[in-house]
Enzyme design. Structure first.
Site, PDB file in Angstrom:
ATOM      1  N   ASP A  78       0.673  -1.264  -0.025  1.00  0.00           N
ATOM      2  CA  ASP A  78       0.032  -0.086   0.130  1.00  0.00           C
ATOM      3  C   ASP A  78       0.824   1.209  -0.051  1.00  0.00           C
ATOM      4  O   ASP A  78       0.436   2.261  -0.466  1.00  0.00           O
ATOM      5  CB  ASP A  78      -0.978   0.077   1.236  1.00  0.00           C
ATOM      6  CG  ASP A  78      -0.276   0.155   2.404  1.00  0.00           C
ATOM      7  OD1 ASP A  78       0.471  -0.562   2.797  1.00  0.00           O
ATOM      8  OD2 ASP A  78      -0.519   1.259   3.137  1.00  0.00           O
ATOM      9  N   ASP A  81       5.732   0.329   2.962  1.00  0.00           N
ATOM     10  CA  ASP A  81       6.436  -0.910   3.946  1.00  0.00           C
ATOM     11  C   ASP A  81       6.119  -2.242   2.961  1.00  0.00           C
ATOM     12  O   ASP A  81       5.789  -2.100   1.711  1.00  0.00           O
ATOM     13  CB  ASP A  81       5.249  -0.996   5.219  1.00  0.00           C
ATOM     14  CG  ASP A  81       3.637  -0.718   4.959  1.00  0.00           C
ATOM     15  OD1 ASP A  81       3.349  -1.240   3.731  1.00  0.00           O
ATOM     16  OD2 ASP A  81       2.902  -0.368   5.908  1.00  0.00           O
ATOM     17  N   TYR A 229      -5.083   0.589   9.718  1.00  0.00           N
ATOM     18  CA  TYR A 229      -6.059   1.064   8.600  1.00  0.00           C
ATOM     19  C   TYR A 229      -7.335   0.940   9.469  1.00  0.00           C
ATOM     20  O   TYR A 229      -8.035  -0.127   8.853  1.00  0.00           O
ATOM     21  CB  TYR A 229      -5.897   0.269   7.390  1.00  0.00           C
ATOM     22  CG  TYR A 229      -4.893   0.952   6.527  1.00  0.00           C
ATOM     23  CD1 TYR A 229      -5.118   1.943   5.839  1.00  0.00           C
ATOM     24  CD2 TYR A 229      -3.783   0.325   6.198  1.00  0.00           C
ATOM     25  CE1 TYR A 229      -4.016   2.460   4.947  1.00  0.00           C
ATOM     26  CE2 TYR A 229      -2.696   0.864   5.623  1.00  0.00           C
ATOM     27  CZ  TYR A 229      -2.958   1.988   4.906  1.00  0.00           C
ATOM     28  OH  TYR A 229      -1.914   2.680   4.080  1.00  0.00           O
TER      29      TYR A 229
END
Length: 505
Positions: A78, A81, A229
């Site tokens: 995303d 990372d 998230y």
């Protein structure tokens, strides 16, 4: 229109020129578009194809899912990372598909690359939804991963797989996955009908699962997804968002009825107080909140399919009303504005990775401007009248800020222009590639590369970073992740914006 209203509009337009992009600068939007799509190749996980253009990257995550007997190879990391977070990946896919759907005909030869970027995600999402009433929503342990600084090609941290099912629901992530599959099905309808059919059929099944077993993945997965998230906004908006995309993909009135029967949840969940003028805010759109996006999307659907739709009791279009409210929360001169603008003109909201708000809300402004043009309407914000051209002007100002019209005179897209971020918070970019350093770099072996003031050795071309702070300052430093980390959900709406301005500059 009264003369006094016209005068007020003209004065405010002149006063807000810096926000509207009246600098006179010209940018190569076609080049920026190409780079914004190329960025996604740098985020790929899995076995890379022979036509991979971001060639300092190599295969990674080739055993993902194998411990469970599942094939979860592929998809996107995303951000900077090495985790595959399903919620933001699905949202990025939905919006990237929307960019192609809305502006693909303006992309020229880049339309094929944009569709390839969507397909890289949907191929993975099909794998992640291959078992009935189950969605594989994440690969990788975030705490362990974030404690390391290593290339995705080297990662030796646990590739833990996280799942939502009927006993451990995750309606927000499952519904967003359904939305991504449905949106993508539309853009492949002509070029690959069999694939489009697979996508929409899977979207129907995944939406049904999300709706039948309602609950938040916050509760089911806990620390695996929070605070990374975490769904702060509830899952109801994702269910409506998915239903909207399924209606657009299928024209099945079941999804229209689902929307109308549950529309009250959209209004009751618009609980965003604390904007600069207080009160409810309809100006939220991102991986966590779909309110503004849903209203803009469906205001257009309402116009396109008006003859097919059962009308509301009073014959009105509630989505237009809410989309107008969105515009009024963003427009710089609006009396009900709930976002800030920096002195240099950047749309700014509190929290990390501000450019995600800048690109997403600007994308909606352009899409809604086209809706207004088709309906012959304007937006009334108190005594301020916003025309189609004003919405476009504001969005262009944000795109131009990103590309270099800002107090620092720098582009916030890596590789665009002569001055751009050199030390982005991104593991693969900041560590020497396998070609440069074939030996394994262990978890803590990358720390010196993280701390060095030297520029990143690998350019993640097209990556747009989180952006400057509220005073237009940018540290260009890896430890300042909020400013220097790129994400897929910053670039996904920017692709559509750049395609538009490439043809309307």
């Amino acid at each position: 229109m009264r003369l006094t209203t016209v005068v007020v509009v003209v004065v405010l337009l002149l006063c807000s020129a810096v926000v509207g992009g009246e600098s006179g600068s010209k940018h190569d939007y076609a080049d920026a578009l190409s780079k914004s799509i190329l960025f996604f190749e740098g985020q790929r996980s899995g076995r890379l194809p022979s036509n991979q253009r971001m060639n300092w990257r190599r295969d990674s995550g080739l055993s993902d899912g194998h411990e469970l007997g599942a094939d979860l190879v592929g998809g996107y990391y995303d951000a900077g990372d090495n985790i595959k977070f399903g919620f933001p990946m699905a949202f990025s896919t939905t919006v990237l598909a929307w960019s192609v759907l809305e502006f693909g005909d303006l992309m020229g030869e880049e339309e094929g690359n944009a569709k390839d970027a969507v397909r890289w995600a949907t191929d993975y999402l099909l794998k992640a939804t291959n078992v009935s009433d189950k969605v594989f929503v994440q690969v990788g342990d975030p705490d362990t991963d974030h404690n390391c600084w290593e290339r995705p090609e080297d990662m030796d941290t646990p590739r833990t797989v996280y799942i939502v099912d009927k006993d451990h629901p995750g309606s927000e992530v499952a519904a967003e996955t359904a939305a991504a599959l449905a949106a993508a099905s539309i853009i492949f309808n002509v070029t690959d009908p069999p694939y489009a059919l697979i996508l929409v059929q899977r979207a129907i099944k995944v939406f049904d699962f999300a709706d039948r077993y309602q609950g938040s993945y916050n509760d089911s997965l806990g620390g695996a997804v929070c605070p990374f998230y975490c769904d702060f906004n509830g899952y109801e908006d994702e269910l409506l968002w998915a239903a909207a995309w399924l209606y657009k993909a299928t024209h099945n009135k079941y999804y229209w009825n689902y929307l109308m029967n549950n529309l009250h949840t959209l209004k009751s969940n618009a609980k965003f107080h604390g904007g600069i003028n207080g009160g409810e805010s309809f100006g939220e759109f991102g991986w966590d909140n779909k309110h503004a996006g849903l209203n803009v999307l469906f205001s257009n659907i309402f116009l396109l399919f008006l003859q097919e739709l059962p009308m509301t009791d009073d014959g009105s279009n509630p989505f237009h009303t809410y989309a107008d409210k969105f515009v009024c929360t963003v427009l710089p001169e609006s009396p009900t504005r709930s976002v800030n603008y920096s002195q240099g003109g950047l749309l700014f909201k509190q929290g990390g990775s501000n450019m995600q708000h800048t690109t997403a809300l600007s994308f909606l402004l352009i899409v809604y401007a086209r809706v207004l043009a088709g309906a012959g309407k304007v937006v009334q914000c108190g005594n301020i009248v916003a025309t189609q051209s004003r919405l476009i002007e504001v969005a262009k100002g944000q795109v131009d800020y990103i590309l270099g019209d800002n107090p620092l005179g720098m582009s916030y897209m890596v590789g665009f222009g002569t001055k751009f971020p050199q030390r982005i918070h991104h593991r693969g970019s900041s560590l020497p590639s396998l070609t440069q350093h074939p030996a394994h770099i262990a978890c803590k072996g990358g720390t010196p590369y993280y701390l060095t003031p030297s520029p990143n050795p690998n350019l993640l071309i097209g990556a747009v970073v989180g952006g400057p702070n509220a005073t237009d300052g940018y540290p260009d430093s890896r430890p300042f992740a909020e400013e220097s980390e790129p994400t897929t959900y910053i670039n996904a709406p920017l692709v559509g914006l750049l395609a538009y301005f490439k043809s309307h500059s």
